[in-house]
Design an enzyme around this catalytic site. Structure first.
Site, PDB file in Angstrom:
ATOM      1  N   ARG A 197      -9.419 -42.927 124.806  1.00 37.63           N
ATOM      2  CA  ARG A 197      -8.763 -41.776 124.189  1.00 37.63           C
ATOM      3  C   ARG A 197      -9.785 -40.685 123.879  1.00 37.63           C
ATOM      4  NH1 ARG A 197      -4.533 -42.859 119.408  1.00 37.63           N
ATOM      5  NH2 ARG A 197      -6.306 -43.333 118.058  1.00 37.63           N
ATOM      6  N   GLY A 246      -8.460 -50.846 113.397  1.00 37.64           N
ATOM      7  CA  GLY A 246      -8.378 -52.305 113.524  1.00 37.64           C
ATOM      8  C   GLY A 246      -8.539 -52.766 114.952  1.00 37.64           C
ATOM      9  N   ARG A 278      -8.244 -38.138 109.880  1.00 43.37           N
ATOM     10  CA  ARG A 278      -6.811 -38.207 109.562  1.00 43.37           C
ATOM     11  C   ARG A 278      -6.602 -37.832 108.099  1.00 43.37           C
ATOM     12  NH1 ARG A 278      -5.153 -42.780 113.170  1.00 43.37           N
ATOM     13  NH2 ARG A 278      -6.954 -43.110 114.504  1.00 43.37           N
ATOM     14  N   ASP A 306      -1.650 -40.983 117.895  1.00 40.42           N
ATOM     15  CA  ASP A 306      -1.066 -42.323 117.736  1.00 40.42           C
ATOM     16  C   ASP A 306       0.371 -42.397 118.238  1.00 40.42           C
ATOM     17  OD1 ASP A 306      -3.344 -43.455 116.967  1.00 40.42           O
ATOM     18  OD2 ASP A 306      -2.780 -43.903 114.911  1.00 40.42           O
ATOM     19  N   GLY A 342      -7.148 -57.139 117.507  1.00 38.43           N
ATOM     20  CA  GLY A 342      -8.046 -56.079 117.973  1.00 38.43           C
ATOM     21  C   GLY A 342      -7.744 -55.609 119.386  1.00 38.43           C
ATOM     22  N   ASP A 401      -1.800 -41.957 108.024  1.00 41.60           N
ATOM     23  CA  ASP A 401      -2.923 -42.358 108.883  1.00 41.60           C
ATOM     24  C   ASP A 401      -2.696 -41.899 110.317  1.00 41.60           C
ATOM     25  OD1 ASP A 401      -0.895 -44.454 108.290  1.00 41.60           O
ATOM     26  OD2 ASP A 401      -1.770 -45.440 110.028  1.00 41.60           O
TER      27      ASP A 401
HETATM   28  P1  AMP Z   1      -0.634 -47.974 114.071  1.00 44.45           P
HETATM   29  O1  AMP Z   1       0.707 -48.520 113.732  1.00 44.45           O
HETATM   30  O2  AMP Z   1      -0.994 -48.088 115.533  1.00 44.45           O
HETATM   31  O3  AMP Z   1      -0.892 -46.617 113.519  1.00 44.45           O
HETATM   32  O4  AMP Z   1      -1.679 -48.959 113.364  1.00 44.45           O
HETATM   33  C1  AMP Z   1      -1.720 -49.166 111.983  1.00 44.45           C
HETATM   34  C2  AMP Z   1      -2.949 -49.964 111.648  1.00 44.45           C
HETATM   35  O5  AMP Z   1      -2.907 -51.250 112.236  1.00 44.45           O
HETATM   36  C3  AMP Z   1      -4.253 -49.340 112.108  1.00 44.45           C
HETATM   37  O6  AMP Z   1      -5.209 -49.610 111.122  1.00 44.45           O
HETATM   38  C4  AMP Z   1      -4.539 -50.087 113.377  1.00 44.45           C
HETATM   39  O7  AMP Z   1      -5.907 -50.055 113.709  1.00 44.45           O
HETATM   40  C5  AMP Z   1      -4.069 -51.482 113.029  1.00 44.45           C
HETATM   41  N1  AMP Z   1      -3.689 -52.273 114.216  1.00 44.45           N
HETATM   42  C6  AMP Z   1      -2.637 -52.083 115.044  1.00 44.45           C
HETATM   43  N2  AMP Z   1      -2.616 -53.026 116.000  1.00 44.45           N
HETATM   44  C7  AMP Z   1      -3.663 -53.849 115.791  1.00 44.45           C
HETATM   45  C8  AMP Z   1      -4.196 -55.032 116.438  1.00 44.45           C
HETATM   46  N3  AMP Z   1      -3.606 -55.554 117.512  1.00 44.45           N
HETATM   47  N4  AMP Z   1      -5.301 -55.583 115.916  1.00 44.45           N
HETATM   48  C9  AMP Z   1      -5.902 -55.069 114.833  1.00 44.45           C
HETATM   49  N5  AMP Z   1      -5.465 -53.988 114.178  1.00 44.45           N
HETATM   50  C10 AMP Z   1      -4.365 -53.371 114.636  1.00 44.45           C
HETATM   51 MG    MG Z   2      -2.302 -45.348 113.709  1.00 43.43          MG
END
Ligand code: AMP
Ligand code: MG
Length: 493
Positions: free
Chosen positions: A180, A96, A187, A266, A130, A256
C-alpha cells in the site's frame, strides 16, 4: 528464514521521518518471511510514477522485497501505534498486520509511505494472525484504484503478492500481501493514541510533524494547532462530499480508519450503492446502520470531534477556552461539507453558477430517485447523455420526473453556458462506471478460485477512466441482475 537487506537499486529511495519520532509512536518490527512469494498483480503506472524500475520489481529479488522477505536498502520497518473509536467504543489498536517499510521519496519529491499489509504479526496483533487473504487484498486493490480513477483522494495499491502460505478464516484461504502507498498513515486514531498514552510533548511533536508533512502552508505564527484542526475539517468535508457524490459507502468509518491526510483509507466492507437509497449499508457487522450512506457526513463530524479533543491542550492553555474554540471549529463542518456537496451536485447537473433554489432542485431529484428506486450512477449518466426517454428507466415516465426535468431545463437556460458545455461538465462529474459489486465479485472469483486475472485486469482498465463514455465503459455500467438478497460485505480480514 532470516531477513537480509537488498542491495539492488530498483529506484527505491527511502527516508524515514516517522521512524525518527519518539519510541511511543511505533514498535520496530520486521515482516515475517513467507515461503513461496508470487507476484499476482503489479500497478505499473503507479510504479512508473514512483520512479521504480518495473523489471526490477518483477524480478525474483523485487518480489522478495515486495513481500517483505528482503528489506529495501534504507528502509526501517516498523508497526505504527494507534487507537480508535470502533463503532463508538474507544480501543487500543495499532498495526496488527501491517508493516511500514518507511517513506519512499519519488523523483518529483513526494514523500510516500510504503506499507505491507498482511506481513505478519506485530506487537499490536492481539489475537490476530498478522496475515491477510488474497480476496480482500485484491478487493482493496480494485476499489482503491477505482477511487483514484474517480479522482477521489485515496491510498494506492502498488502490488498484491501471494505468500505461499494459507490463512484460516472460516475456511482455508490463500494468504496474500498488499503493498500500500499513502501520503501517510497518520490517523485520527494516531492522535487518540498519543493523547492517551503519550506525553503532552509527544502530542506536540505529532501535531508539528503532521503540519510539516501534510499542511506545510499553515502559518506557524497564528495558532497552528487550530489551523491544523481547520485544515483537517476541510479536507474531510471535501473527501466525504466526494464519496456522497459517487455513492461510495466506506462501511467502517471508525476513527482509526480516518486518515489525517484526507485520503480514503482501509477498504474493508466498503461498496458502491446501486439503487439510490440513503439508508444503504453493506457491512454485515453494521447492524444499526451507523455507517450507512446518509450517516457518513455526521459520522465524519463525530470523528473530527474525537480528533479535536486530542488537540485541546495544544490549542489554548486555558482548557475551557480551548473547548469553546474546538466546538466552534467543529460546528463549521456541516456548512463546509454542504457547500462542497452542493457545488459537486451542481456540476453533476451541468450547473455552472449559483442560485438559491439549486439545492431544492437537487433534493427533488434525489427524492424521486429514491421513490422510484432508480440506480444512482445510471440516472446521472443518462442525464449527462440526455437519454431520458421512458424506456430507459421507469422514473423518466413519471409525471413528477417530467415536471422536475422541465424545472431543471429552465434552470440551465438561466446560465450563459451552452447546452454542450453543460453536458460536458456533467460527463466530467458523473462517472459512466463505478466498481459495481457484482463485477468486483466476478473478478475476485475468477482470480481467487481459478487463478484467472484477465477479468480483473479488464475491469481495472475500464475503471481507470470512469469519466469516459466509450463502449468499453458501457459494458461495465449495467446494474446487477435483480435479486432479493441485499449485497453484504465482510471485514477484510
Ligand atoms: P480494520 O478493521 O482492518 O481497520 O482493523 C482493525 C484493527 O485490527 C487494526 O489494528 C488491524 O491492524 C487489526 N487487524 C485486522 N486483521 C488482523 C489480523 N489478521 N491480524 C492482526 N491484526 C489484525
Ligand atoms: Mg483499519
Amino acid at each position: 528464514m532470516t531477513i537480509e537487506e537488498s542491495i539492488i537499486d530498483m529506484g527505491w529511495n527511502f527516508d524515514n521521518s516517522f521512524a525518527s519520532l519518539p519510541k511511543v509512536f511505533y514498535s520496530k518490527t520486521k515482516p515475517t518471511p513467507v515461503p513461496t512469494p508470487k507476484l499476482v498483480i503489479l500497478n505499473k503506472s503507479l510504479a512508473k510514477n514512483l520512479g521504480l524500475d518495473i523489471e526490477g520489481l518483477e524480478s525474483a529479488e523485487g518480489v522478495e522485497i515486495l513481500v517483505g522477505n528482503k528489506i529495501i536498502k534504507g528502509a526501517l520497518p516498523l508497526a505504527q501505534a494507534y487507537a480508535g473509536h470502533q463503532f463508538g467504543h474507544f480501543t487500543m489498536l495499532g498495526d496488527g498486520r501491517a508493516i511500514l517499510l518507511g517513506e519512499h521519496i519519488t523523483p518529483k519529491g513526494d514523500r510516500l509511505d510504503i506499507q505491507l499489509k498482511g506481513a505478519g504479526k506485530t506487537p499490536y496483533s492481539r489475537s490476530g494472525d498478522g496475515r491477510a487473504a488474497l480476496g480482500p487484498m485484491l478487493r482493496e486493490y480494485i476499489i482503491s484504484e477505482a477511487m483514484n480513477g474517480l479522482k477521489i483522494p485515496t491510498t494506492r495499491s502498488l502490488a498484491v503478492l501471494l505468500t505461499g502460505k494459507e490463512v484460516w478464516r472460516e475456511t482455508k484461504l490463500p494468504g496474500a500481501i498488499l503493498v500500500r502507498v499513502a501520503t501517510s498513515h497518520l490517523r485520527v486514531g494516531t492522535f487518540e493514541y498519543i493523547s492517551n498514552w503519550g506525553s503532552e510533548e509527544d502530542l506536540k511533536i505529532l501535531a508539528d510533524y503532521t503540519i510539516k508533512r501534510h499542511f506545510p502552508n499553515i502559518n506557524l505564527a497564528n495558532n497552528p494547532y487550530l489551523e491544523l484542526l481547520n485544515a483537517v475539517i476541510k479536507s474531510q468535508a471535501q473527501l466525504i462530499a466526494k464519496w456522497q457524490l459517487v455513492g461510495f459507502i466506506h462501511g467502517v468509518m471508525n476513527t482509526d480508519n480516518m486518515a489525517i491526510s484526507g485520503e480514503t483509507i482501509d477498504y474493508g466492507p466498503c461498496a458502491f450503492m446501486d439503487t439510490y437509497d440513503p439508508k444503504t449499508v453493506f457491512s454485515s457487522i453494521d447492524l444499526s446502520g451507523r455507517y450507512s450512506y446518509k450517516n457518513q457526513p455526521a459520522i465524519g463530524k463525530w470523528n473530527l470531534m474525537r480528533f479535536a479533543h486530542t488537540l485541546i491542550p495544544l490549542i489554548d492553555k486555558n482548557q475551557d477556552r480551548s473547548i469553546g474554540i474546538i466546538q466552534d471549529a467543529i460546528s463549521n463542518f456541516t456548512d463546509i461539507f454542504q457547500s462542497y456537496w452542493l457545488d459537486g451536485m451542481r456540476a453533476k447537473l451541468g450547473i455552472f453558477n449559483k442560485e438559491k433554489k439549486d439545492e431544492s432542485i437537487v433534493k427533488r431529484l434525489l427524492e424521486l430517485m429514491e421513490k422510484n428506486r432508480a440506480d444512482f450512477t445510471i440516472t446521472f449518466r443518462d442525464l449527462s447523455q440526455n437519454k431520458v426517454s421512458s424506456h430507459e428507466n421507469d422514473l423518466y415516465s413519471t409525471r413528477e420526473f417530467i415536471q422536475w426535468y422541465k424545472s431543471w431545463q429552465e434552470r440551465l437556460a438561466r446560465q450563459s453556458e451552452t447546452t454542450e458545455s453543460s453536458l460536458q461538465l456533467m460527463k466530467n462529474n458523473n462517472p459512466s462506471i463505478i466498481p459495481r459489486n457484482h463485477r468486483v465479485e466476478e473478478a475476485l472469483d475468477a482470480a481467487v478460485d481459478n487463478g484467472d486475472f484477465y477479468v480483473m485486469n479488464d475491469l481495472l482498465n475500464a475503471l481507470a477512466n470512469p469519466y469516459e463514455y466509450s463502449n468499453y465503459q458501457e459494458k461495465y455500467s449495467n446494474p446487477p441482475p435483480c435479486t432479493d438478497k441485499p449485497y453484504m460485505t465482510f471485514c477484510g480480514t
